[in-house]
Design a protein around this motif. Structure first.
Motif, short mmCIF file in Angstrom:
data_model
loop_
_atom_site.label_atom_id
_atom_site.label_comp_id
_atom_site.label_asym_id
_atom_site.label_seq_id
_atom_site.Cartn_x
_atom_site.Cartn_y
_atom_site.Cartn_z
N PHE A 41 50.49 36.39 40.21
CA PHE A 41 50.88 37.77 40.52
C PHE A 41 51.99 37.77 41.57
CE2 PHE A 41 47.70 36.90 43.78
CZ PHE A 41 48.22 37.51 44.90
N GLU A 42 52.78 38.84 41.57
CA GLU A 42 53.90 38.96 42.52
C GLU A 42 53.43 39.82 43.69
OE1 GLU A 42 57.53 40.13 40.53
OE2 GLU A 42 57.00 38.97 38.76
N LYS A 43 53.50 39.26 44.88
CA LYS A 43 52.94 39.89 46.07
C LYS A 43 53.61 41.22 46.42
CE LYS A 43 51.43 35.51 48.09
NZ LYS A 43 51.56 34.56 49.24
N ASP A 44 54.85 41.39 46.03
CA ASP A 44 55.57 42.61 46.39
C ASP A 44 55.45 43.71 45.33
OD1 ASP A 44 57.05 41.26 44.50
OD2 ASP A 44 59.00 41.79 45.38
N VAL A 45 54.61 43.49 44.31
CA VAL A 45 54.46 44.47 43.24
C VAL A 45 53.16 45.25 43.43
CG1 VAL A 45 54.10 44.80 40.76
CG2 VAL A 45 55.85 43.20 41.57
N THR A 46 53.25 46.57 43.39
CA THR A 46 52.10 47.45 43.47
C THR A 46 52.01 48.27 42.20
OG1 THR A 46 52.26 47.62 45.88
CG2 THR A 46 51.01 49.33 44.75
N ILE A 47 50.84 48.32 41.60
CA ILE A 47 50.64 49.12 40.40
C ILE A 47 50.37 50.57 40.80
CG2 ILE A 47 49.20 49.46 38.36
CD1 ILE A 47 48.62 46.46 38.41
N VAL A 48 51.14 51.48 40.24
CA VAL A 48 51.01 52.90 40.56
C VAL A 48 50.58 53.64 39.30
CG1 VAL A 48 52.18 54.99 41.35
CG2 VAL A 48 52.76 52.76 42.37
N ILE A 49 49.44 54.29 39.36
CA ILE A 49 48.89 55.04 38.22
C ILE A 49 48.68 56.49 38.63
CG2 ILE A 49 46.96 55.26 36.62
CD1 ILE A 49 48.44 52.73 36.07
N ASP A 50 49.13 57.41 37.81
CA ASP A 50 48.97 58.84 38.09
C ASP A 50 49.53 59.20 39.47
OD1 ASP A 50 47.64 59.07 35.63
OD2 ASP A 50 45.68 58.70 36.56
N GLY A 51 50.61 58.53 39.85
CA GLY A 51 51.28 58.84 41.10
C GLY A 51 50.65 58.23 42.34
N ARG A 52 49.61 57.41 42.16
CA ARG A 52 48.94 56.80 43.30
C ARG A 52 48.81 55.29 43.10
NH1 ARG A 52 45.72 61.09 41.94
NH2 ARG A 52 44.16 59.68 41.07
N PRO A 105 37.58 50.49 45.05
CA PRO A 105 36.92 51.33 46.06
C PRO A 105 36.98 50.77 47.47
CG PRO A 105 35.60 51.28 44.08
CD PRO A 105 36.72 50.29 43.87
N ASP A 106 37.06 49.43 47.60
CA ASP A 106 37.13 48.84 48.94
C ASP A 106 38.56 48.71 49.45
OD1 ASP A 106 38.16 46.80 47.43
OD2 ASP A 106 36.59 45.33 47.88
N GLY A 107 39.53 49.28 48.70
CA GLY A 107 40.91 49.29 49.14
C GLY A 107 41.75 48.16 48.61
N ARG A 108 41.13 47.18 47.95
CA ARG A 108 41.91 46.04 47.43
C ARG A 108 42.78 46.46 46.26
NH1 ARG A 108 38.12 41.80 45.30
NH2 ARG A 108 36.81 43.65 44.88
N GLN A 109 43.97 45.86 46.20
CA GLN A 109 44.84 46.06 45.05
C GLN A 109 44.49 45.04 43.97
OE1 GLN A 109 49.07 46.79 45.78
NE2 GLN A 109 48.67 46.58 47.95
N PRO A 110 44.60 45.42 42.69
CA PRO A 110 44.35 44.45 41.63
C PRO A 110 45.46 43.40 41.60
CG PRO A 110 45.21 46.50 40.72
CD PRO A 110 44.96 46.76 42.17
N MET A 111 45.07 42.16 41.49
CA MET A 111 46.04 41.06 41.47
C MET A 111 45.81 40.24 40.21
SD MET A 111 45.90 39.99 45.50
CE MET A 111 46.30 41.18 46.78
N PHE A 112 46.42 40.68 39.11
CA PHE A 112 46.26 40.02 37.82
C PHE A 112 47.39 39.02 37.61
CE2 PHE A 112 44.53 44.38 37.26
CZ PHE A 112 43.20 44.05 37.01
N ASN A 113 47.03 37.81 37.21
CA ASN A 113 48.02 36.76 36.97
C ASN A 113 48.55 36.83 35.53
OD1 ASN A 113 47.94 35.66 39.64
ND2 ASN A 113 45.99 34.70 39.15
N THR A 163 50.27 42.01 37.30
CA THR A 163 50.76 42.50 38.59
C THR A 163 52.06 41.76 38.87
OG1 THR A 163 48.46 42.74 39.31
CG2 THR A 163 50.16 42.89 41.01
N GLY A 164 53.08 42.21 38.20
CA GLY A 164 54.38 41.56 38.30
C GLY A 164 55.42 42.37 37.56
N GLU A 222 58.43 45.72 34.58
CA GLU A 222 57.50 46.52 35.37
C GLU A 222 56.13 45.95 35.08
OE1 GLU A 222 56.41 50.40 33.19
OE2 GLU A 222 58.43 49.96 32.44
N PRO A 223 55.06 46.39 35.74
CA PRO A 223 53.74 45.90 35.37
C PRO A 223 53.41 46.25 33.92
CG PRO A 223 53.67 46.90 37.54
CD PRO A 223 55.02 47.23 36.96
N VAL A 224 53.19 45.23 33.10
CA VAL A 224 52.83 45.44 31.70
C VAL A 224 51.64 44.56 31.36
CG1 VAL A 224 55.19 46.03 31.05
CG2 VAL A 224 54.39 43.68 30.78
#
Length: 396
Positions: A222-233, A238-246, A265-266, A298-300
């Protein structure tokens, strides 16, 4: 194939901002639609529901004779059926039979994992008379069940399991999650992404031997500088972690010369000559330099290559299917029903099939399911966008 070593610019397409009912009313009243509105109505017509399911669906494949198969991973819930054939009326039947689908979480000690589906992630027709089932055997994408990871070949003529290729811990170690698979046109090799630890698994189908390649390489991580944004968020657990899919999506060109992949996540699409992967004598430091960056995307999740080497991308952030061709990314269809478009398949008539897995709506990211309208869609792609109506195998 032309070399696609580009940094693709995203070409926005205004789509689907008009309620179809309003569009139809205006047409009946004789009021002309604006260009963007006509495009929206046309694009909605392209996305045709094939089936809806009670359980979360990920993989889909279409055989050379038009039979459709799907799979249901054992993620946030136990499932009654892992692999199914979709019948003409939209119903499903366990495939190849009920016994192969008999695994249940509560019966783990009673059902052998090597000859039952544990947690299936992908189904792929090879265009040579078989459907293959990829089972990472990691319920909830957590601990890998011993003796569970496998690649299962099912003969379409007899609907019987023909072969089981099991993977030991050298191929599917703990923390791995075998994700998707493609087969070489000559039927000699299988290429699998591992979205857990991040690697490409190369399987010699003659011997059944698999080996991990590019294990831990930056291209499969996964790319550390990539954030997945869904529905504008930002998408967070729930614990605040971002998904990190390779490494997740995978595609093979029609000649079997280049393998493509991308971390979910890339935003970087890579490829490598398959000759570098099948060389059993090649060392890691000889393979890695042959990797090429194809495009900035983009994230695909899912990838697919059609008869004209156009690369289809499942755009989970935009509820869309996009196409990379001639150095540009354009939107083929965008629709709110495409909640996390997951996996692609192509039918013998050239139509593209795609599942909506609703991963962003799952208990992974909420206390309970937000939406559960899991669906399979068919996209009638114009001939110029596919280049061929041949069976699926030449497009692998």
């Amino acid at each position: 194939m032309q070399r696609l070593l580009i940094s693709a610019a995203l070409v926005p397409v205004a789509l689907l901002f008009l309620n179809p009912a309003v569009a139809q009313t205006r047409q009946r009243q004789g009021e002309p639609l604006a260009g963007q509105q006509r495009a929206a109505a046309t694009q909605q017509d392209h996305l045709v529901p094939v089936a809806t399911f009670q359980q979360q669906v990920t993989g889909v494949t279409v055989s050379e004779d038009g039979r459709i198969f799907v799979n249901f991973p054992r993620w946030t819930e136990d499932v009654a059926v892992s692999v199914a054939e979709v019948m003409k009326d939209g119903s499903i039947r366990p495939y190849p039979d009920a016994e192969w689908n008999a695994w249940r979480n509560a019966r783990m000690s009673e059902v052998s994992p090597n000859d039952h589906f544990v947690c299936v992630q992908s189904v792929v027709s090879d265009g040579r008379g078989s459907v293959w089932v990829l089972d990472p055997a990691a319920p909830n994408t957590e601990r890998v069940v011993k003796d569970g990871p496998k690649l299962v070949q099912i003969d379409l003529a007899s609907n019987q399991v023909k072969r089981v290729i099991g993977f030991d811990e050298t191929v599917a170690p703990q923390s791995s999650y075998l994700n998707d698979v493609r087969f070489s046109p000559d039927g000699k090799w299988a290429y699998v992404t591992d979205s857990g630890k991040g690697a490409i698994v190369v399987v010699d189908l003659a011997t059944g031997q698999g080996r991990r390649v590019l294990d831990g390489h930056p291209s499969t991580q996964f790319e550390k500088d990539v954030t997945i944004v869904i529905d504008g968020r930002e998408l967070r657990r729930p614990d605040g972690r971002q998904p990190m899919f390779n490494s997740d999506g995978i595609a093979l060109d029609g000649r079997g010369e280049y393998l493509y992949w991308q971390a979910l996540t890339g935003k970087t699409l890579y490829r490598i000559p398959t000759a570098a992967l099948v060389d059993v004598n090649a060392k890691a430091d000889q393979i890695a330099p042959r990797i090429e960056k194809v495009a900035t995307t983009e994230p695909v999740d899912g990838l697919w290559i059609d008869g004209q080497d156009r690369i289809y991308l499942s755009s989970l952030q935009d509820n869309a299917v996009k196409v990379l061709a001639e150095g540009r990314i354009t939107t083929l269809v965008q629709d709110s029903r495409l909640r996390w478009p997951d996996t692609f398949a192509q039918g013998p008539d050239g139509a593209i099939y795609v599942t909506a897995s609703h991963i962003q709506d799952s208990p992974w990211f909420h206390k309970d399911w937000v939406r559960k309208d899991f669906s399979l869609f068919r996209i009638a792609v114009p001939q110029e966008a596919t280049g061929s109506t041949a069976p699926a195998q030449p497009r692998r």
